[in-house]
Design a protein around this motif. Sequence first.
Motif, PDB file in Angstrom:
ATOM      1  N   THR A  49       0.797  -1.441   0.225  1.00 26.74           N
ATOM      2  CA  THR A  49       0.008   0.195  -0.263  1.00 26.74           C
ATOM      3  C   THR A  49       0.927   0.713  -0.023  1.00 26.74           C
ATOM      4  O   THR A  49       0.695   2.067  -0.613  1.00 26.74           O
ATOM      5  CB  THR A  49      -0.512  -0.001   1.200  1.00 26.74           C
ATOM      6  OG1 THR A  49      -1.812  -1.111   0.818  1.00 26.74           O
ATOM      7  CG2 THR A  49      -1.658   1.448   1.691  1.00 26.74           C
ATOM      8  N   ALA A  50       2.069   1.083   0.926  1.00 25.67           N
ATOM      9  CA  ALA A  50       3.073   2.559   0.677  1.00 25.67           C
ATOM     10  C   ALA A  50       3.630   2.724  -0.950  1.00 25.67           C
ATOM     11  O   ALA A  50       3.673   3.954  -0.244  1.00 25.67           O
ATOM     12  CB  ALA A  50       3.599   2.580   2.379  1.00 25.67           C
ATOM     13  N   LEU A  51       4.091   1.956  -0.857  1.00 25.39           N
ATOM     14  CA  LEU A  51       4.446   1.729  -1.685  1.00 25.39           C
ATOM     15  C   LEU A  51       3.384   2.318  -3.225  1.00 25.39           C
ATOM     16  O   LEU A  51       4.158   3.099  -4.669  1.00 25.39           O
ATOM     17  CB  LEU A  51       5.346   0.240  -3.012  1.00 25.39           C
ATOM     18  CG  LEU A  51       6.293   0.411  -2.499  1.00 25.39           C
ATOM     19  CD1 LEU A  51       7.092  -1.272  -2.454  1.00 25.39           C
ATOM     20  CD2 LEU A  51       8.020   1.594  -1.799  1.00 25.39           C
ATOM     21  N   ARG A  52       2.513   1.654  -3.337  1.00 24.60           N
ATOM     22  CA  ARG A  52       1.999   2.016  -4.313  1.00 24.60           C
ATOM     23  C   ARG A  52       0.930   3.721  -4.300  1.00 24.60           C
ATOM     24  O   ARG A  52       0.846   4.378  -5.399  1.00 24.60           O
ATOM     25  CB  ARG A  52       0.129   1.359  -4.674  1.00 24.60           C
ATOM     26  CG  ARG A  52      -0.778   1.474  -5.624  1.00 24.60           C
ATOM     27  CD  ARG A  52      -1.928   0.379  -4.867  1.00 24.60           C
ATOM     28  NE  ARG A  52      -2.835   0.423  -4.018  1.00 24.60           N
ATOM     29  CZ  ARG A  52      -3.394   1.845  -3.357  1.00 24.60           C
ATOM     30  NH1 ARG A  52      -3.558   2.777  -4.323  1.00 24.60           N
ATOM     31  NH2 ARG A  52      -3.467   1.515  -1.931  1.00 24.60           N
ATOM     32  N   GLU A  53       0.908   3.528  -2.961  1.00 29.71           N
ATOM     33  CA  GLU A  53       0.716   5.518  -3.173  1.00 29.71           C
ATOM     34  C   GLU A  53       1.419   5.910  -3.342  1.00 29.71           C
ATOM     35  O   GLU A  53       1.428   6.901  -3.752  1.00 29.71           O
ATOM     36  CB  GLU A  53      -0.347   5.514  -1.068  1.00 29.71           C
ATOM     37  CG  GLU A  53      -1.557   4.843  -0.929  1.00 29.71           C
ATOM     38  CD  GLU A  53      -2.900   5.622  -1.796  1.00 29.71           C
ATOM     39  OE1 GLU A  53      -2.554   6.776  -2.215  1.00 29.71           O
ATOM     40  OE2 GLU A  53      -4.353   4.521  -1.912  1.00 29.71           O
ATOM     41  N   PHE A  54       2.505   5.976  -1.873  1.00 32.31           N
ATOM     42  CA  PHE A  54       3.648   6.604  -2.607  1.00 32.31           C
ATOM     43  C   PHE A  54       3.898   7.353  -4.119  1.00 32.31           C
ATOM     44  O   PHE A  54       4.338   8.159  -4.369  1.00 32.31           O
ATOM     45  CB  PHE A  54       4.774   6.225  -2.458  1.00 32.31           C
ATOM     46  CG  PHE A  54       5.951   7.162  -2.135  1.00 32.31           C
ATOM     47  CD1 PHE A  54       6.019   8.222  -1.084  1.00 32.31           C
ATOM     48  CD2 PHE A  54       6.797   7.790  -3.271  1.00 32.31           C
ATOM     49  CE1 PHE A  54       7.051   9.053  -0.982  1.00 32.31           C
ATOM     50  CE2 PHE A  54       7.920   8.489  -3.041  1.00 32.31           C
ATOM     51  CZ  PHE A  54       7.969   9.316  -2.178  1.00 32.31           C
ATOM     52  N   GLU A  55       3.258   5.936  -5.386  1.00 36.87           N
ATOM     53  CA  GLU A  55       4.049   6.725  -6.939  1.00 36.87           C
ATOM     54  C   GLU A  55       2.075   7.038  -7.184  1.00 36.87           C
ATOM     55  O   GLU A  55       2.784   7.683  -8.229  1.00 36.87           O
ATOM     56  CB  GLU A  55       3.943   5.023  -7.644  1.00 36.87           C
ATOM     57  CG  GLU A  55       4.154   5.524  -8.860  1.00 36.87           C
ATOM     58  CD  GLU A  55       4.437   4.108  -9.719  1.00 36.87           C
ATOM     59  OE1 GLU A  55       5.281   3.648 -11.107  1.00 36.87           O
ATOM     60  OE2 GLU A  55       4.945   2.987  -9.005  1.00 36.87           O
ATOM     61  N   GLU A  57       0.550   9.339  -6.211  1.00 34.61           N
ATOM     62  CA  GLU A  57       0.523  10.539  -5.266  1.00 34.61           C
ATOM     63  C   GLU A  57       1.876  11.538  -5.877  1.00 34.61           C
ATOM     64  O   GLU A  57       1.938  12.665  -5.513  1.00 34.61           O
ATOM     65  CB  GLU A  57       0.666  11.049  -3.948  1.00 34.61           C
ATOM     66  CG  GLU A  57      -0.798  10.373  -3.591  1.00 34.61           C
ATOM     67  CD  GLU A  57      -0.876  10.285  -2.213  1.00 34.61           C
ATOM     68  OE1 GLU A  57      -0.192  11.189  -1.136  1.00 34.61           O
ATOM     69  OE2 GLU A  57      -2.188  10.012  -1.724  1.00 34.61           O
ATOM     70  N   THR A  58       3.401  10.916  -6.298  1.00 39.64           N
ATOM     71  CA  THR A  58       3.919  11.338  -6.681  1.00 39.64           C
ATOM     72  C   THR A  58       4.700  11.172  -7.664  1.00 39.64           C
ATOM     73  O   THR A  58       6.013  11.783  -8.236  1.00 39.64           O
ATOM     74  CB  THR A  58       5.092  11.283  -5.230  1.00 39.64           C
ATOM     75  OG1 THR A  58       5.792  10.260  -5.663  1.00 39.64           O
ATOM     76  CG2 THR A  58       4.988  11.844  -4.517  1.00 39.64           C
ATOM     77  N   GLY A  59       4.140  10.112  -8.068  1.00 44.17           N
ATOM     78  CA  GLY A  59       4.592   9.803 -10.368  1.00 44.17           C
ATOM     79  C   GLY A  59       6.651   9.094  -9.986  1.00 44.17           C
ATOM     80  O   GLY A  59       6.317   8.466 -10.718  1.00 44.17           O
ATOM     81  N   ILE A  60       7.017   8.739  -8.164  1.00 44.37           N
ATOM     82  CA  ILE A  60       8.177   8.332  -7.759  1.00 44.37           C
ATOM     83  C   ILE A  60       8.075   7.222  -7.651  1.00 44.37           C
ATOM     84  O   ILE A  60       6.831   6.333  -7.094  1.00 44.37           O
ATOM     85  CB  ILE A  60       8.665   8.890  -7.253  1.00 44.37           C
ATOM     86  CG1 ILE A  60       9.391  10.298  -7.207  1.00 44.37           C
ATOM     87  CG2 ILE A  60      10.179   8.530  -6.829  1.00 44.37           C
ATOM     88  CD1 ILE A  60      10.150  11.302  -6.080  1.00 44.37           C
ATOM     89  N   GLU A 102       6.003  14.924  -9.226  1.00 43.71           N
ATOM     90  CA  GLU A 102       4.833  15.796  -9.363  1.00 43.71           C
ATOM     91  C   GLU A 102       3.802  15.206  -8.936  1.00 43.71           C
ATOM     92  O   GLU A 102       3.328  14.351  -8.732  1.00 43.71           O
ATOM     93  CB  GLU A 102       4.900  15.601 -11.125  1.00 43.71           C
ATOM     94  CG  GLU A 102       6.412  16.061 -11.695  1.00 43.71           C
ATOM     95  CD  GLU A 102       6.002  15.667 -13.575  1.00 43.71           C
ATOM     96  OE1 GLU A 102       4.795  15.711 -13.377  1.00 43.71           O
ATOM     97  OE2 GLU A 102       6.650  16.241 -14.089  1.00 43.71           O
ATOM     98  N   ALA A 103       3.064  16.738  -8.378  1.00 40.81           N
ATOM     99  CA  ALA A 103       1.585  16.037  -7.354  1.00 40.81           C
ATOM    100  C   ALA A 103       0.775  15.242  -8.726  1.00 40.81           C
ATOM    101  O   ALA A 103       0.315  15.606  -9.576  1.00 40.81           O
ATOM    102  CB  ALA A 103       1.282  17.303  -6.833  1.00 40.81           C
ATOM    103  N   SER A 104      -0.164  14.114  -8.251  1.00 39.88           N
ATOM    104  CA  SER A 104      -1.435  13.735  -8.578  1.00 39.88           C
ATOM    105  C   SER A 104      -2.027  13.117  -7.691  1.00 39.88           C
ATOM    106  O   SER A 104      -1.462  12.649  -6.662  1.00 39.88           O
ATOM    107  CB  SER A 104      -0.846  12.598  -9.623  1.00 39.88           C
ATOM    108  OG  SER A 104      -0.071  12.002  -9.500  1.00 39.88           O
ATOM    109  N   ASP A 105      -3.262  12.591  -8.199  1.00 39.79           N
ATOM    110  CA  ASP A 105      -4.041  11.880  -7.363  1.00 39.79           C
ATOM    111  C   ASP A 105      -4.397  12.770  -6.049  1.00 39.79           C
ATOM    112  O   ASP A 105      -4.974  13.878  -6.758  1.00 39.79           O
ATOM    113  CB  ASP A 105      -3.666  10.578  -7.305  1.00 39.79           C
ATOM    114  CG  ASP A 105      -4.103   9.195  -6.826  1.00 39.79           C
ATOM    115  OD1 ASP A 105      -5.591   9.440  -7.128  1.00 39.79           O
ATOM    116  OD2 ASP A 105      -4.447   8.351  -5.460  1.00 39.79           O
ATOM    117  N   ASP A 106      -4.662  11.974  -4.883  1.00 40.95           N
ATOM    118  CA  ASP A 106      -5.094  12.810  -4.434  1.00 40.95           C
ATOM    119  C   ASP A 106      -4.002  14.625  -3.586  1.00 40.95           C
ATOM    120  O   ASP A 106      -4.651  14.761  -2.496  1.00 40.95           O
ATOM    121  CB  ASP A 106      -5.176  12.312  -2.535  1.00 40.95           C
ATOM    122  CG  ASP A 106      -5.653  12.518  -1.404  1.00 40.95           C
ATOM    123  OD1 ASP A 106      -6.505  13.341  -1.783  1.00 40.95           O
ATOM    124  OD2 ASP A 106      -5.752  12.441  -0.359  1.00 40.95           O
TER     125      ASP A 106
END
Length: 138
Positions: A49-55, A57-60, A102-106
């Motif tokens: 979950t942490a890795l998916r959400e991080f990508e 929301e940030t594209g990284i 880069e900011a995305s999603d939430d």
Amino acid sequence: MTSKPRAASSAILERDGRFLLVLRRNPPSADMYAFPGGRAEDGETPDQTALREFEEETGIRAYSPQLFATYDLKAHAGDGSVSSHFLLSVFTVEADEQAVAEASDDAAALGWYTVEEIRRLPVPQSVLECAERLSVQQ
């Protein structure tokens, strides 16, 4: 009243004494800065979950998640009932030094902040606690 917590995870990426934070667009932390993260999907482990959400929301694409802290987070409505309840797993992660967030999603926006700057931002207490603990360990 008791409530069953929902699983959520967040990820901490630090570079040169600065932590990557996103400005939340949606509740429960709308208009607050926080580590990238969110609710678990069915069948996900906390680190996934942490890795998916991080990508998202940030594209990284982060890697090497290490459990750093856990929080039992409850928010209450005006009548005292529990309006949200999360068991939050917080991970430290690594990422390619050249990766640009880069900011995305939430995430309405994002930025890199020192602990001193985080103290002046609207952040959940758990974010400040983690940043302060990590800055002492360095």
